[in-house]
Design a protein around this motif. Sequence first.
Motif, mmCIF file in Angstrom:
data_model
loop_
_atom_site.group_PDB
_atom_site.id
_atom_site.type_symbol
_atom_site.label_atom_id
_atom_site.label_comp_id
_atom_site.label_asym_id
_atom_site.label_seq_id
_atom_site.Cartn_x
_atom_site.Cartn_y
_atom_site.Cartn_z
ATOM 1 N N PHE A 207 0.820 -1.219 0.000
ATOM 2 C CA PHE A 207 0.000 0.000 0.000
ATOM 3 C C PHE A 207 0.848 1.261 0.000
ATOM 4 C CE2 PHE A 207 -2.406 -3.246 2.603
ATOM 5 C CZ PHE A 207 -3.110 -3.724 1.508
ATOM 6 N N ASN A 208 2.144 1.119 -0.239
ATOM 7 C CA ASN A 208 3.038 2.284 -0.176
ATOM 8 C C ASN A 208 3.511 2.770 -1.536
ATOM 9 O OD1 ASN A 208 2.780 2.331 2.553
ATOM 10 N ND2 ASN A 208 4.608 1.096 2.935
ATOM 11 N N TYR A 209 2.797 2.385 -2.576
ATOM 12 C CA TYR A 209 3.205 2.774 -3.923
ATOM 13 C C TYR A 209 2.002 3.215 -4.744
ATOM 14 C CZ TYR A 209 7.415 0.467 -2.500
ATOM 15 O OH TYR A 209 8.535 0.129 -1.808
ATOM 16 N N SER A 210 2.320 3.997 -5.799
ATOM 17 C CA SER A 210 1.358 4.242 -6.866
ATOM 18 C C SER A 210 0.050 4.842 -6.355
ATOM 19 C CB SER A 210 1.154 2.918 -7.605
ATOM 20 O OG SER A 210 0.299 3.039 -8.694
ATOM 21 N N ILE A 211 -1.046 4.342 -6.854
ATOM 22 C CA ILE A 211 -2.345 4.983 -6.613
ATOM 23 C C ILE A 211 -2.790 4.861 -5.155
ATOM 24 C CG2 ILE A 211 -4.803 4.716 -7.176
ATOM 25 C CD1 ILE A 211 -3.780 4.124 -10.099
ATOM 26 N N VAL A 212 -2.524 3.718 -4.520
ATOM 27 C CA VAL A 212 -2.941 3.562 -3.116
ATOM 28 C C VAL A 212 -2.158 4.525 -2.221
ATOM 29 C CG1 VAL A 212 -3.237 1.962 -1.189
ATOM 30 C CG2 VAL A 212 -3.583 1.151 -3.517
ATOM 31 N N LYS A 213 -0.867 4.683 -2.534
ATOM 32 C CA LYS A 213 -0.050 5.641 -1.785
ATOM 33 C C LYS A 213 -0.629 7.052 -1.914
ATOM 34 C CE LYS A 213 4.599 7.636 -1.798
ATOM 35 N NZ LYS A 213 5.909 7.601 -2.484
ATOM 36 N N ARG A 214 -0.976 7.422 -3.145
ATOM 37 C CA ARG A 214 -1.526 8.753 -3.388
ATOM 38 C C ARG A 214 -2.869 8.950 -2.670
ATOM 39 N NH1 ARG A 214 -2.716 10.047 -8.743
ATOM 40 N NH2 ARG A 214 -1.414 8.288 -9.369
ATOM 41 N N ALA A 215 -3.694 7.906 -2.673
ATOM 42 C CA ALA A 215 -4.987 7.983 -1.982
ATOM 43 C C ALA A 215 -4.789 8.218 -0.486
ATOM 44 C CB ALA A 215 -5.781 6.697 -2.217
ATOM 45 N N LYS A 216 -3.761 7.591 0.080
ATOM 46 C CA LYS A 216 -3.464 7.808 1.508
ATOM 47 C C LYS A 216 -2.982 9.238 1.734
ATOM 48 C CE LYS A 216 -0.655 4.311 2.441
ATOM 49 N NZ LYS A 216 0.100 3.330 3.250
ATOM 50 N N GLN A 217 -2.111 9.721 0.840
ATOM 51 C CA GLN A 217 -1.600 11.086 0.984
ATOM 52 C C GLN A 217 -2.721 12.116 0.884
ATOM 53 O OE1 GLN A 217 1.334 10.926 -2.109
ATOM 54 N NE2 GLN A 217 3.018 10.484 -0.712
ATOM 55 N N LYS A 218 -3.694 11.846 -0.007
ATOM 56 C CA LYS A 218 -4.835 12.763 -0.162
ATOM 57 C C LYS A 218 -5.860 12.583 0.962
ATOM 58 C CE LYS A 218 -5.160 12.793 -5.274
ATOM 59 N NZ LYS A 218 -6.146 12.508 -6.346
ATOM 60 N N GLU A 219 -5.571 11.668 1.898
ATOM 61 C CA GLU A 219 -6.463 11.364 3.025
ATOM 62 C C GLU A 219 -7.838 10.890 2.567
ATOM 63 O OE1 GLU A 219 -6.345 14.413 6.030
ATOM 64 O OE2 GLU A 219 -4.154 14.477 5.985
ATOM 65 N N LEU A 220 -7.861 10.148 1.457
ATOM 66 C CA LEU A 220 -9.117 9.565 0.990
ATOM 67 C C LEU A 220 -9.288 8.155 1.554
ATOM 68 C CD1 LEU A 220 -8.933 10.855 -2.681
ATOM 69 C CD2 LEU A 220 -10.496 11.614 -0.876
ATOM 70 N N VAL A 221 -8.189 7.576 2.054
ATOM 71 C CA VAL A 221 -8.258 6.262 2.697
ATOM 72 C C VAL A 221 -7.189 6.189 3.788
ATOM 73 C CG1 VAL A 221 -6.647 5.072 1.118
ATOM 74 C CG2 VAL A 221 -8.427 3.759 2.271
ATOM 75 N N GLU A 222 -7.544 5.463 4.868
ATOM 76 C CA GLU A 222 -6.563 5.126 5.904
ATOM 77 C C GLU A 222 -6.528 3.611 5.972
ATOM 78 O OE1 GLU A 222 -6.667 7.896 9.683
ATOM 79 O OE2 GLU A 222 -8.689 7.282 9.113
ATOM 80 N N ILE A 223 -5.322 3.048 6.002
ATOM 81 C CA ILE A 223 -5.185 1.591 6.067
ATOM 82 C C ILE A 223 -4.357 1.244 7.297
ATOM 83 C CG2 ILE A 223 -4.374 -0.485 4.867
ATOM 84 C CD1 ILE A 223 -4.628 1.162 2.218
ATOM 85 N N PHE A 224 -4.914 0.400 8.179
ATOM 86 C CA PHE A 224 -4.204 -0.010 9.393
ATOM 87 C C PHE A 224 -4.029 -1.533 9.387
ATOM 88 C CE2 PHE A 224 -6.371 3.934 10.383
ATOM 89 C CZ PHE A 224 -5.363 4.679 10.981
ATOM 90 N N ILE A 225 -2.819 -1.959 9.693
ATOM 91 C CA ILE A 225 -2.528 -3.396 9.757
ATOM 92 C C ILE A 225 -2.411 -3.774 11.232
ATOM 93 C CG2 ILE A 225 -0.977 -5.222 8.932
ATOM 94 C CD1 ILE A 225 -1.977 -3.475 6.649
ATOM 95 N N HIS A 226 -3.145 -4.792 11.665
ATOM 96 C CA HIS A 226 -3.100 -5.223 13.066
ATOM 97 C C HIS A 226 -2.571 -6.653 13.150
ATOM 98 C CE1 HIS A 226 -5.666 -1.764 14.046
ATOM 99 N NE2 HIS A 226 -6.296 -2.065 12.921
ATOM 100 N N ASN A 227 -1.605 -6.861 14.027
ATOM 101 C CA ASN A 227 -1.067 -8.202 14.235
ATOM 102 C C ASN A 227 -1.945 -8.942 15.249
ATOM 103 O OD1 ASN A 227 0.429 -10.482 14.674
ATOM 104 N ND2 ASN A 227 2.388 -9.401 14.937
#
Length: 226
Positions: free
Chosen positions: A17-37
Amino acid sequence: MRIDILTVLPELLESPFNYSIVKRAKQKELVEIFIHNIRDFSTDKHKRTDDYAFSKGAGMIMTIQPIESVIEHLRSQRDYDEIIYTTPDGETFNQRTANELSTKGNIIILCGHYKGVDQRIRDHFITKEISIGDYVLSGGEIAAAVMVDSIVRLIPGVLSDETSALTDSFQDDLLSHPVYTRPADYKGWKVPDILLNGNDKQIDDWKEEQAYEITKKRRPDLLKNK
Ligand code: 6GU
């Protein structure tokens, strides 16, 4: 949109999730993605998250306790629209599912592992069970990454007009037409003349016809929806 992914292998989801379009979506604050162990929520002294199946020889099963704990922890902070479980016996993911999920506010994705989760997790928490196709993966993480990628690019504002998802394969039950860029002639390999003639109507008709022909040849099943 907020996506919480529950996994026993968080390392596997560090980069997708740190590249390309998903990265940009996170930067634009249109999505937040959290990974839980999931392991972090285990009360077992060895932090175990799996145990033997009651039926002999069935392999390891993900236990209820750590999964229940992480889901309850998240649900105590906000409401979730869907709690999705990735599993080869789920309903097959497609562009329609991606479109639907892209309209949600908060979702949880639980990544299946080993021989799956205790059925009681499915019975009491899961609202949707999804497979990404008829083959078996070692775990649900890569399937979750596939789903998240295809969902995030559909969130309004993520793509510009130029890259709009409306022209993607499948969006209108047709595959994409061929595309070309410069040079118009590469060592004698030529771009179809029609694309160079500047007549937008003819070019649009050509694209539509090409998309239809390619779909008829490769995926005639899609045309049944027309
Ligand atoms: Cl979602 N999980 C696993 N383990 N295998 C799969 C899958 C999911 N979808 C297709 N194969």
